[in-house]
Scaffold this motif. Structure first.
Motif, PDB file in Angstrom:
ATOM      1  N   LEU A  56       0.174   5.722  13.490  1.00 56.88           N
ATOM      2  CA  LEU A  56       0.140   4.501  12.691  1.00 56.88           C
ATOM      3  C   LEU A  56       0.157   4.891  11.224  1.00 56.88           C
ATOM      4  O   LEU A  56      -0.611   5.754  10.791  1.00 56.88           O
ATOM      5  N   ARG A  57       1.064   4.280  10.491  1.00 62.56           N
ATOM      6  CA  ARG A  57       1.121   4.448   9.042  1.00 62.56           C
ATOM      7  C   ARG A  57       0.957   3.076   8.411  1.00 62.56           C
ATOM      8  O   ARG A  57       1.631   2.128   8.816  1.00 62.56           O
ATOM      9  N   VAL A  58       0.093   2.984   7.444  1.00 66.37           N
ATOM     10  CA  VAL A  58      -0.116   1.740   6.711  1.00 66.37           C
ATOM     11  C   VAL A  58      -0.100   2.078   5.229  1.00 66.37           C
ATOM     12  O   VAL A  58      -0.758   3.022   4.797  1.00 66.37           O
ATOM     13  N   ARG A  59       0.679   1.305   4.478  1.00 64.56           N
ATOM     14  CA  ARG A  59       0.659   1.455   3.024  1.00 64.56           C
ATOM     15  C   ARG A  59       0.527   0.063   2.420  1.00 64.56           C
ATOM     16  O   ARG A  59       1.095  -0.907   2.932  1.00 64.56           O
ATOM     17  N   ALA A  60      -0.259  -0.024   1.384  1.00 65.20           N
ATOM     18  CA  ALA A  60      -0.495  -1.311   0.736  1.00 65.20           C
ATOM     19  C   ALA A  60      -0.339  -1.139  -0.764  1.00 65.20           C
ATOM     20  O   ALA A  60      -0.755  -0.122  -1.323  1.00 65.20           O
ATOM     21  N   TYR A  98      -4.724  -1.230  -6.924  1.00 64.89           N
ATOM     22  CA  TYR A  98      -4.570   0.104  -6.346  1.00 64.89           C
ATOM     23  C   TYR A  98      -3.426   0.101  -5.342  1.00 64.89           C
ATOM     24  O   TYR A  98      -3.037  -0.937  -4.823  1.00 64.89           O
ATOM     25  N   ASP A  99      -2.932   1.292  -5.065  1.00 68.02           N
ATOM     26  CA  ASP A  99      -2.012   1.503  -3.946  1.00 68.02           C
ATOM     27  C   ASP A  99      -2.765   2.360  -2.942  1.00 68.02           C
ATOM     28  O   ASP A  99      -3.516   3.261  -3.323  1.00 68.02           O
ATOM     29  N   ALA A 100      -2.597   2.066  -1.672  1.00 73.42           N
ATOM     30  CA  ALA A 100      -3.336   2.779  -0.635  1.00 73.42           C
ATOM     31  C   ALA A 100      -2.398   3.176   0.495  1.00 73.42           C
ATOM     32  O   ALA A 100      -1.381   2.521   0.728  1.00 73.42           O
ATOM     33  N   MET A 101      -2.758   4.249   1.192  1.00 75.30           N
ATOM     34  CA  MET A 101      -1.983   4.689   2.346  1.00 75.30           C
ATOM     35  C   MET A 101      -2.908   5.379   3.336  1.00 75.30           C
ATOM     36  O   MET A 101      -3.795   6.130   2.950  1.00 75.30           O
ATOM     37  N   VAL A 102      -2.670   5.113   4.615  1.00 74.50           N
ATOM     38  CA  VAL A 102      -3.389   5.767   5.698  1.00 74.50           C
ATOM     39  C   VAL A 102      -2.357   6.177   6.739  1.00 74.50           C
ATOM     40  O   VAL A 102      -1.482   5.391   7.107  1.00 74.50           O
ATOM     41  N   VAL A 103      -2.437   7.421   7.186  1.00 74.92           N
ATOM     42  CA  VAL A 103      -1.558   7.921   8.255  1.00 74.92           C
ATOM     43  C   VAL A 103      -2.450   8.513   9.340  1.00 74.92           C
ATOM     44  O   VAL A 103      -3.200   9.458   9.088  1.00 74.92           O
ATOM     45  N   LEU A 104      -2.380   7.918  10.525  1.00 78.39           N
ATOM     46  CA  LEU A 104      -3.176   8.359  11.677  1.00 78.39           C
ATOM     47  C   LEU A 104      -2.230   8.734  12.811  1.00 78.39           C
ATOM     48  O   LEU A 104      -1.185   8.114  12.981  1.00 78.39           O
ATOM     49  N   ARG A 105      -2.628   9.718  13.603  1.00 80.48           N
ATOM     50  CA  ARG A 105      -1.855  10.051  14.806  1.00 80.48           C
ATOM     51  C   ARG A 105      -2.784  10.648  15.846  1.00 80.48           C
ATOM     52  O   ARG A 105      -3.867  11.130  15.527  1.00 80.48           O
ATOM     53  N   ARG A 106      -2.323  10.584  17.070  1.00 79.95           N
ATOM     54  CA  ARG A 106      -3.105  11.124  18.172  1.00 79.95           C
ATOM     55  C   ARG A 106      -2.141  11.679  19.218  1.00 79.95           C
ATOM     56  O   ARG A 106      -0.969  11.328  19.254  1.00 79.95           O
TER      57      ARG A 106
END
Length: 178
Positions: free
Chosen positions: A105-109, A122-130
């Motif tokens: 899952l990648r989320v950028r705001a 702000y700009d934000a980003m999260v990258v999760l994987r499993r």
């Protein structure tokens, strides 16, 4: 022995696939998320209102680089703490079908605000994987930066947490201690 298991988990974990979302995946994935989050709300009237509001904000826009996009100004997201929210999910089909969670899952705001009425954005980003069957959640990136570039960036992993199904994820996250 634990270190060896973690090293093997890192080596065996899939790399982020080159994911390009289709408009149908965006719409169906968003609806699955609405349905899933609604089940965690304790007040039934609040649940119905929030599900209806979120459902109206279904993203049907795919950015040129293949991300699903939700505008913070969408009907149903009044007061959203972002200007745009983009997301990609690897393995979204299992989530849509209700049989599992995405493998990535990648989320950028963009235009995120922490306090309502604040001019600071702000700009934000999260990258999760499993890796399915592997009790490790990889946090490849978690960052938030202001327009000048100041902010934080972190990466890490959650070991011993199962994320193959939603119920496993809820139990694993509920048991985490910081």
């Amino acid at each position: 022995m634990t270190r060896l298991a973690l090293i093997l988990a890192v080596i065996a974990a899939p790399a982020w696939a080159d994911v390009r979302m289709a408009a149908t995946d965006c719409t169906r994935g968003w609806q699955a998320m609405v349905d899933t989050l609604g089940s965690f709300l304790s007040n039934p009237s609040e649940q119905v209102r929030n599900e209806q509001d979120l459902a109206r904000a279904v993203p049907n826009v795919v950015t040129p680089d293949g991300w699903c996009r939700v505008q913070g100004s969408e009907r149903g997201l009044d007061g959203a703490p972002f200007a745009t929210l983009d997301w990609q999910a690897d393995g979204i089909g299992a989530f849509i079908a209700g049989s599992g969670l995405p493998t990535g899952l990648r989320v950028r705001a963009a235009g995120v605000f922490v306090r309502p009425g604040s001019a600071q954005r702000y700009d934000a980003m999260v990258v999760l994987r499993r890796a399915p069957g592997n009790p490790v959640l990889f946090i490849d990136t978690a960052e938030m930066r202001d327009r000048a570039g100041a902010g934080f960036s972190a990466s890490g992993l959650l070991a011993g947490a199962a994320f193959d199904t939603l119920s496993q994820a809820v139990i694993s996250l509920g048991g985490l201690r910081l």
